[in-house]
Design an enzyme around this catalytic site. Sequence first.
Site, PDB file in Angstrom:
ATOM      1  N   CYS A 142      55.693 -28.087 -35.204  1.00  0.00           N
ATOM      2  CA  CYS A 142      56.010 -27.983 -33.789  1.00  0.00           C
ATOM      3  C   CYS A 142      56.082 -26.533 -33.367  1.00  0.00           C
ATOM      4  O   CYS A 142      56.850 -25.764 -33.924  1.00  0.00           O
ATOM      5  CB  CYS A 142      57.346 -28.667 -33.486  1.00  0.00           C
ATOM      6  N   GLY A 143      55.301 -26.180 -32.366  1.00  0.00           N
ATOM      7  CA  GLY A 143      55.271 -24.801 -31.910  1.00  0.00           C
ATOM      8  C   GLY A 143      56.338 -24.479 -30.895  1.00  0.00           C
ATOM      9  O   GLY A 143      56.547 -23.316 -30.575  1.00  0.00           O
TER      10      GLY A 143
END
Length: 279
Positions: A121-122
């Site tokens: 997850c960025g």
Amino acid sequence: MAKPAAPGLRVHRWTSGQWTEAPDAVVTEEPLQISLHGEPLSVVMRTPGHDVELCLGLMYAEGIVRALREVRLIRISAESGEMEKAVRVDADLLESNQVDVHPAGAPRRKPERSMLSSSACGVCGTVLIEDLRRDLAALPDGPSVDPSLLPGLVDKLRAGQGVFDRTGGLHAAGLFNADGTLVHLREDVGRHNAVDKVVGRSLIDGALPASSSILVVSGRAGYEIVQKAISAGIPVLVAVGAPSSLAVALAREFNLTLVGFLRGDRYNVYAGPDRLTAL
């Protein structure tokens, strides 16, 4: 010495009703401590290699750095072996997995992020979704892209994934010219990391905004991938997988052409179809 992206090991393999011992390779995943002027900023789980690009791409997407001239010095772990001609890089940090960026002046902003971003997850830990829209502007119209070109770009991306061939455990991002010429390709255990590395390379090369480019990514097109593409001025994003609802909404809001769910020569256009000239 830089760490291997896919170290070898021995595994037990079940084949045709029998156990055997066989060689295998797994992708390296390690934390990278990113600091800004010596102050911890974030910890990113990534595949080692191209750490300067990753760091600069992330800071570009976060609005901390918008031009290479805003960076005076980058200190990095001595074992990394990384050097760049366009920016001063000192490989003098004794601890592993460290990058410390020293701006030429006061940084543009310091984002309100948690200290840990996983490889999946960025945007994990971002305080507000609206914070991701900072500094984003609607992309200009153009360039025109031949819609029949896009499936071949995915094939080129896959053909360039050397570490994936050995491990099956990496994502990739490829930046192409509008005519389908590959400019940069990066692999990483995190799909958003791969995008940051491509954007960071473009920043180093003085090629941002990438206003005549196509970004192709393995996996799905999440909200954070769309945000990074818009931030870098990339007008066309092609994903092997499908996008999320937030990704579609953001693409439509900022005039990004978003292509996804590509299977063979068929795909869906979720936003910005006017750039595809046959439509």
